[in-house]
Design an enzyme around this catalytic site. Structure first.
Site, mmCIF file in Angstrom:
data_model
loop_
_atom_site.group_PDB
_atom_site.id
_atom_site.type_symbol
_atom_site.label_atom_id
_atom_site.label_comp_id
_atom_site.label_asym_id
_atom_site.label_seq_id
_atom_site.Cartn_x
_atom_site.Cartn_y
_atom_site.Cartn_z
ATOM 1 N N PRO A 55 0.795 -1.221 0.000
ATOM 2 C CA PRO A 55 0.000 0.000 0.000
ATOM 3 C C PRO A 55 0.830 1.275 0.000
ATOM 4 O O PRO A 55 0.434 2.269 -0.602
ATOM 5 C CB PRO A 55 -0.833 -0.118 1.285
ATOM 6 C CG PRO A 55 -0.126 -1.124 2.128
ATOM 7 C CD PRO A 55 0.534 -2.064 1.185
ATOM 8 N N ASN A 88 -8.404 -10.305 -8.520
ATOM 9 C CA ASN A 88 -9.727 -9.730 -8.773
ATOM 10 C C ASN A 88 -10.396 -9.103 -7.555
ATOM 11 O O ASN A 88 -11.359 -8.347 -7.708
ATOM 12 C CB ASN A 88 -10.655 -10.809 -9.348
ATOM 13 C CG ASN A 88 -10.145 -11.371 -10.659
ATOM 14 O OD1 ASN A 88 -9.418 -10.712 -11.396
ATOM 15 N ND2 ASN A 88 -10.501 -12.618 -10.948
ATOM 16 N N TYR A 138 -14.103 -17.563 -10.781
ATOM 17 C CA TYR A 138 -13.832 -16.311 -11.481
ATOM 18 C C TYR A 138 -14.957 -15.313 -11.256
ATOM 19 O O TYR A 138 -14.728 -14.168 -10.844
ATOM 20 C CB TYR A 138 -13.636 -16.573 -12.978
ATOM 21 C CG TYR A 138 -13.606 -15.305 -13.798
ATOM 22 C CD1 TYR A 138 -12.522 -14.438 -13.724
ATOM 23 C CD2 TYR A 138 -14.671 -14.958 -14.628
ATOM 24 C CE1 TYR A 138 -12.486 -13.255 -14.456
ATOM 25 C CE2 TYR A 138 -14.648 -13.783 -15.377
ATOM 26 C CZ TYR A 138 -13.560 -12.938 -15.285
ATOM 27 O OH TYR A 138 -13.538 -11.768 -16.005
ATOM 28 N N LYS A 142 -14.938 -11.700 -9.167
ATOM 29 C CA LYS A 142 -15.296 -10.434 -9.824
ATOM 30 C C LYS A 142 -16.469 -9.772 -9.102
ATOM 31 O O LYS A 142 -16.507 -8.545 -8.934
ATOM 32 C CB LYS A 142 -15.623 -10.662 -11.299
ATOM 33 C CG LYS A 142 -14.459 -11.159 -12.136
ATOM 34 C CD LYS A 142 -13.280 -10.207 -12.154
ATOM 35 C CE LYS A 142 -13.494 -9.024 -13.065
ATOM 36 N NZ LYS A 142 -12.265 -8.193 -13.185
#
Length: 306
Positions: A55, A88, A138, A142
């Site tokens: 970060p 993701n 997946y 998402k």
């Protein structure tokens, strides 16, 4: 008119390359700073990995570049659960953590996926408010990224939008997609006697959208003077049998051999038999509609693959 500065993650990828082109050619233009894991040592490029970078490193990048918009085209289609979560979900979470502090006025544009919806009623174009029930890792990851963005926007922490991209096709399509695999198989089979290619079942209906139309939608979402809705579909609005799209690819390639549908059903989307995007909200929020047709997109795909 003030030229807006855009920090573009995933700039060297399939979608990122087209997005960079759309941003720079947008009326009024944009100053694009391209970011990638393996960025070239060239002006206008920065090396950073949202998955492995910390970060503090990300905050330094945002403070140094001072972008008006941040676009994230990075992500993964396949991999282990941990890899999919990192690419993701965690990558999006890092942007949501750091942006309000390091670049609080910047708009964030994130690429979501039609895979977030999962199985939908056949014949009913999906709207952004329909229940999302993804069928594989997946789509789950998402959707998790989208949920984080929605929550941040709802809490007033930042200006952000998720574009739920359906099945982007065109030049440079990777092999991890059904048409990318088909193009690779056709390319190999063209030089083999008794030509035949093997793919998975092709009876499902998909919403194929040209990658350049996707890039245009990203550019509009990034540079619009009006804050877009937090989640918008980006597709063609038409469900097409995958078999038809593969047939167009074979036609473009001059391939006349057999296409055998004997491979396993893909885990990522095999349970979804039909899907198409409702584009009403994208038209209203972005003044965007797709402009390219499927045949032209498939020709472009083959031109680059063949």
């Amino acid at each position: 008119m003030t030229v807006r500065k855009v920090l573009l993650f995933g700039a060297s990828g399939y979608l990122g390359r087209e997005v960079a082109a759309a941003l720079t050619s947008h009326p009024g233009g944009a100053a694009v700073v391209r970011v990638g894991r393996s960025a070239p040592d060239a002006a206008g490029w920065v090396r950073h990995d949202l998955v492995t970078g910390g970060p503090d490193e990300l905050a330094d990048l945002l403070t140094t570049t001072s972008p008006d918009v941040v676009v994230n085209c990075a992500g993964r289609l396949d991999g282990t659960l941990a890899e999919l979560v990192a690419a993701n979900v965690t990558a999006t979470a890092r942007l949501l953590d750091v942006l309000p502090v390091a670049a609080p006025a910047a708009r964030l544009v994130v690429l979501g996926s039609a895979a977030e919806y999962g199985v939908v009623p056949e014949g009913v174009a999906v709207t952004e408010d329909m229940p999302a029930n993804p069928v594989a890792a997946y789509g789950i990851t998402k959707l998790a990224g989208t949920a984080l963005v929605r929550a941040a926007v709802g809490a007033g922490r930042l200006d952000a939008v998720v574009l739920r991209v359906f099945n982007p096709i065109g030049a440079g399509l990777p092999d991890g997609t059904v048409l990318g695999r088909a193009a690779s198989a056709v390319r190999s089979a063209l030089g083999v006697p008794g030509r035949e290619i093997r793919l998975g079942p092709l009876g499902a209906y998909r919403d194929f959208v040209d990658v350049r139309d996707v890039a245009d939608a990203v550019a509009k979402a990034a540079l619009s003077a009006v804050r877009p809705d937090p989640v918008l579909n980006v597709g063609s609005g038409v469900a097409v049998p995958v078999r038809e799209a593969v047939g167009l690819l074979a036609e473009a390639a001059g391939f006349t051999g057999r296409i055998v549908e004997s491979d396993p059903v893909p885990a990522r989307s095999g349970a979804v038999g039909w899907i198409a995007a409702d584009l009403t909200r994208a038209r209203l929020s972005l003044d965007w509609s797709p402009r390219r047709d499927l045949r032209a997109s498939v020709r472009d795909l083959w031109s680059s693959a063949g």
